[in-house]
Design an enzyme around this catalytic site. Structure first.
Site, PDB file in Angstrom:
ATOM      1  N   GLU A 108      40.736  40.526  47.087  1.00  0.00           N
ATOM      2  CA  GLU A 108      39.672  40.454  46.086  1.00  0.00           C
ATOM      3  C   GLU A 108      38.372  39.980  46.723  1.00  0.00           C
ATOM      4  OE1 GLU A 108      39.833  38.118  41.994  1.00  0.00           O
ATOM      5  OE2 GLU A 108      39.552  36.782  43.712  1.00  0.00           O
ATOM      6  N   ASP A 307      40.550  36.513  34.999  1.00  0.00           N
ATOM      7  CA  ASP A 307      40.315  37.919  35.331  1.00  0.00           C
ATOM      8  C   ASP A 307      39.447  38.593  34.274  1.00  0.00           C
ATOM      9  OD1 ASP A 307      41.865  37.653  37.600  1.00  0.00           O
ATOM     10  OD2 ASP A 307      43.211  39.319  37.135  1.00  0.00           O
TER      11      ASP A 307
END
Length: 443
Positions: A108, A307
């Site tokens: 990420e 998220d």
């Protein structure tokens, strides 16, 4: 306005000329202040794919272009080179981005770092990050060839072997942009690297539990490309315009498929957003329904939390680049900002049930080993402000101002996230300053 004739109420020509000069000067000053002041925030009607233009919303909100450039550079420096940086160079030609609070390196963060680097025209940073990914994270053979281990220690030792699909999503897009910006003959063949990831993904047939990171039935990104994660998804992984980048620039023979994925992702987001609050779950099924784990409960994965923060910014990106779903997206932007405004623009918290209620204590997700605390997190402040690209209501200015005046610093309890909060804040400044763009091939 005076009409110059002789005589004119006893005034001389010189006096009349003097009065006209003063009058025009006053008009000019007024016009100058009007042009420099806040403008009406008006979402674009066409995307950057078509126009090559990107709004500087900060300037529209009344900040000067010089101030905006300085602020963006300041935030970039904080994340990459400041006392609380998350970017670290090693071995002369390598670098990594670390999730400091978890003391690891994640696909990420690495792919985010590459996207920032190519957007900011920092080839040196981009290449060092990608070399680290190639050396330590990417599988060079075996059933997971082409995929990247989602978490490593800072020395490169893998904490896990499996990939997380959002990493591959950002790797491919940033590599294609690097190819367009710098070419493929400067040390790394960026396009070939992007094509390799895609070709490896399509070679996965489920053997040994490894699958494509795109669910081929639904044409939607998976949570993870394995037997477990292939059956559901994460709303924050869906960025339709990325697939349109792939359709235009990947040259992998799958352009029609990628455009179909973009359309499917937009439809999926419609189904994943709560009609009243605009909130989305952390994870869900491909039809947008809440994913039940067992005993009729989702155990917090059906809530809006870490998220989930990325979704407002992702939808703003899709609007800015493509504008293919503008009517729904503009309504979404106002809905999500209205919800957080109703919760108190300076006090809204970072986790909610999708209906807008506060989660039960057992369903609150703790970050980085800290206790379960709901905070007014700068990462969420940033992404909700980025949704101003979608909005023309006046409260958008307040969200923009909150982002402008934000600081990523420790909370009262000592919790501090230089990594996730810092990167989301940087992305939001890039978006609202018009510096997060589709990078087209150089002339």
């Amino acid at each position: 306005m005076y009409i110059f004739t002789l005589p004119y109420y006893g005034k001389s020509i010189n006096n009349l000329l003097m009065e006209k000069t003063l009058f025009l000067a006053a008009v000019s000053v007024a016009a100058l202040f009007t042009s420099c002041g806040p403008k009406t925030l008006v979402p674009a009607d066409k995307g950057g794919f078509e126009t090559g233009e990107y709004r500087n919303v900060f300037v529209e909100a009344g900040y000067s272009a010089k101030e905006v450039d300085a602020k963006l550079n300041q935030v970039f420096e904080e994340v990459f080179f400041g006392p609380d940086k998350v970017y670290f160079e090693v071995e002369d030609s390598l670098a990594y981005v670390s999730d400091i609070k978890n003391n690891d390196v994640r696909t990420e963060g690495m792919s985010y770092g590459m996207m920032v680097a190519v957007q900011m025209d920092r080839k040196d940073i981009f290449d060092k990050l990608f070399r680290w990914c190639k050396k330590y994270m990417q599988h060079q053979d075996g059933p997971m060839e082409g995929y990247f281990a989602w978490s490593c220690k800072t020395d490169g030792t893998r904490n896990a072997q499996g990939p997380a699909s959002d990493g591959e999503l950002y790797y491919v897009t940033s590599l294609l942009f690097a190819s367009n910006r710098w070419g493929d003959d400067t040390g790394i063949n960026y396009k070939a690297e992007a094509q390799h990831i895609l070709d490896c993904a399509f070679a996965k047939d489920g053997s040994q539990g490894v699958k494509n990171f795109i669910n081929m039935e639904h044409k939607l990104i998976t949570f993870t490309p394995d037997n477990w994660g292939y059956t559901y998804t994460d709303p924050s992984y869906h960025i339709p315009a990325f697939y349109e980048v792939w359709a235009k620039y990947a040259d992998d023979g799958r352009a029609d498929f990628w455009n179909e994925c973009a359309a499917a992702a937009r439809e999926y987001l419609h189904n994943s957003i709560h009609e009243e609050t605009g909130l989305n779950p952390d994870q869900n099924n491909f039809d947008g329904s809440i994913r039940i784990l067992f005993n009729g409960r989702h155990f917090g994965t059906g809530n809006f939390r870490y998220d989930s923060w990325r979704v407002p910014m992702n939808i703003a990106l899709d609007y800015s680049w493509s504008c293919a779903d503008k009517e729904w997206q503009r309504a979404y932007g106002e809905k999500i900002q209205n919800f957080f405004y109703s919760q108190g623009i300076d006090t809204f918290v970072d986790q909610y049930c999708v209906d807008g209620s506060i989660p039960e204590e057992q369903d609150i997700l703790a970050a980085g080993g800290w206790t379960k605390v709901l905070r007014h997190s700068v990462g969420l402040v940033s992404t909700v402000a980025a949704a101003s690209l979608l909005c023309d209501h006046e409260i958008s200015r307040e969200f923009i101002d909150r982002l402008w005046n934000s600081k990523n610093e420790p909370y009262e309890d000592g919790y501090f996230d230089a990594y996730y909060d810092g990167l989301l804040r940087l992305f939001a400044f890039m978006h609202l300053s018009g510096n997060y763009r589709v990078i087209t091939p150089a002339e």
